[in-house]
Design an enzyme around this catalytic site. Structure first.
Site, PDB file in Angstrom:
ATOM      1  N   GLY A  97       0.816  -1.219   0.000  1.00 37.02           N
ATOM      2  CA  GLY A  97       0.000   0.000   0.000  1.00 37.02           C
ATOM      3  C   GLY A  97       0.842   1.259   0.000  1.00 37.02           C
ATOM      4  N   GLY A 111       0.584   3.937  -1.601  1.00 38.03           N
ATOM      5  CA  GLY A 111      -0.180   5.185  -1.601  1.00 38.03           C
ATOM      6  C   GLY A 111      -0.497   5.670  -0.201  1.00 38.03           C
ATOM      7  N   ASP A 112      -0.388   4.783   0.779  1.00 46.76           N
ATOM      8  CA  ASP A 112      -0.482   5.150   2.195  1.00 46.76           C
ATOM      9  C   ASP A 112       0.902   5.274   2.832  1.00 46.76           C
ATOM     10  OD1 ASP A 112      -3.305   5.300   2.724  1.00 46.76           O
ATOM     11  OD2 ASP A 112      -3.408   3.116   2.627  1.00 46.76           O
ATOM     12  N   ILE A 113       1.762   4.306   2.540  1.00 50.97           N
ATOM     13  CA  ILE A 113       3.026   4.182   3.266  1.00 50.97           C
ATOM     14  C   ILE A 113       3.979   5.327   2.938  1.00 50.97           C
ATOM     15  CG2 ILE A 113       5.115   2.772   3.436  1.00 50.97           C
ATOM     16  CD1 ILE A 113       3.266   0.309   3.276  1.00 50.97           C
ATOM     17  N   GLY A 125       2.815   8.494   4.514  1.00 53.84           N
ATOM     18  CA  GLY A 125       3.051   8.389   5.951  1.00 53.84           C
ATOM     19  C   GLY A 125       4.499   8.635   6.317  1.00 53.84           C
TER      20      GLY A 125
END
Length: 407
Positions: A179, A181-183, A186
């Site tokens: 993921g 697009g999140d990691i 973040g």
């Protein structure tokens, strides 16, 4: 003092983590790994990922933590506050007064509707660093036409252009396996928070910062920006190849797959000599990276023909340490690889309700003096009390202030 006893580089930094799912918790996980005291502020029903597996088959589900939650919430504490209730809001504001950082990844406007905007929290604590992560950013930093849109990892991968250059040559767009697009957003949020904390320590001034998932993924996909600017080209899926480097590919061996990157002419010569084709190292059709790009199909055909006669293990034995190559590992391969054990990238932690520990990915940032490490398992919902956290943080804040006054 052993590495386990030494504090991390962010020791003493107090973080209130209101985030959920993956992107925000990944950011605060990094802060926790580096020594920050991260308290996860959860609603009564908890972070939604608490209900997501996988689960240990021998675990007591009343006690157990699923793999999704354990992996990115390790090292944190958990308190429960209902921020729609006045009494709990008052407790939260008391915590803000002695916190260094607040992190949240709600949709734009949620904290304002709760009466807990950055501007409100700043009145309680002018040194506060307020970090937020949203799909399309916060209007304070630049209003997006999509600011009210919800977003998940796959949306950020798609809209940023990442999925548009990922996939089989000439084929359909494809998202990445993890993921990212999140990691990646973040990780950038953790970097921004750390920089802002440094500024606050020097000046006494907190600040607001935000990361948009779209922006972060566009920054990750930076190649398509300069390609389009320089050439007018609209990059498309390239398979495992590269538009500017050759060979730079993942190719099949007799029994698996192997990454081969030999765009430098010296590496190319070593590769061709190992293949038993030293003449290819000086052949003008292949001797330079530019020439190999012009004749990429022939380059691939020659490599495929040779690799089809070799096992992955054989190629690694021949070329490892000489040419940038590496096997395409499965999870089982990684668990058997001595690298990840010597680098402490597979870490066992306690699993509540199970007699056996579970393994999660370790900390990739290695410090010589202030080790980053996984200090404890993920917390059970509300495992810590608000009064206990508040007392501890208030004492720590008073001690820090006393230290500043003595200086």
């Amino acid at each position: 003092m052993t590495a386990e006893d030494r504090p991390g580089p962010l020791a003493g930094v107090r973080v209130l983590d209101l985030s959920g799912m993956l992107a925000g918790p990944y950011a605060t996980m990094l802060l926790s790994d580096m020594g920050a005291d991260v308290v996860k502020v959860e609603p009564p029903h908890g972070d939604r990922t608490r209900k997501v597996g996988p689960w240990r088959d021998d675990a007591d589900r009343a006690e157990a933590l699923g793999g999704y939650f354990q992996s990115v919430n390790r090292g944190k504490q958990s308190i429960v506050l209902d921020l729609k209730q006045a009494d709990d809001v008052a407790v939260f504001l008391d915590l803000v007064k002695v916190a260094d950082v607040v992190v949240e990844n709600y949709s734009a406007g949620v904290m304002e509707r709760l009466g807990l905007s950055y501007e409100t929290l700043r009145q309680q604590n002018p040194r506060l660093v307020y970090g937020c992560l949203r799909g399309f950013g916060d209007p304070r930093s630049g209003s997006s036409p999509y600011e009210d849109w919800p977003a998940f990892d796959i949306v950020a991968q798609a809209m940023s252009g990442f999925a548009g250059i990922t996939g089989e040559l000439g084929g359909s767009p494809l998202k990445a396996g993890p993921g990212i697009g999140d990691i990646f957003p973040g990780a950038l949020l953790a970097l921004g928070v750390t920089a802002a904390v440094r500024h606050a320590e020097r000046t006494g001034e907190g600040q607001f910062l935000d990361v948009a998932m779209y922006d972060a993924m566009l920054a990750l996909t930076e190649r398509i920006v300069y390609q389009h600017s320089y050439t007018g080209e609209v990059p498309a899926p390239m398979g495992n190849g590269h538009p500017l480097l050759a060979p730079f590919d993942i190719l099949r061996t007799a029994d698996g797959w192997l990454a081969v990157a030999a765009p430098s002419d010296n590496h190319w010569r070593i590769l061709t000599e190992t293949m038993g084709r030293p003449e290819l190292g000086t052949d003008p059709r292949f001797a330079t990276n530019a020439a190999r790009l012009e004749n990429i199909e022939e380059v691939r055909a020659m490599l495929n023909a040779w690799l089809a006669t070799q096992t992955t293990r054989q190629v690694v034995a021949l070329l490892g340490g000489k040419v940038p190559i590496g096997p395409v590992n499965t999870a089982a391969d990684i668990f058997a690889d001595p690298h990840v054990h010597r680098r402490e990238m597979l870490v066992e932690i306690e699993e509540p309700g199970s007699s056996r520990p579970v393994t999660i990915a370790g900390v990739p940032i290695k410090f010589s003096r202030t080790p980053a490490r996984i200090r404890r398992r993920g917390p059970k919902l509300g495992e810590q009390s608000t009064t206990g956290v508040l007392a501890s943080w208030t004492a720590a804040s008073a001690a820090a202030q006393q230290g500043e006054d003595n200086v």
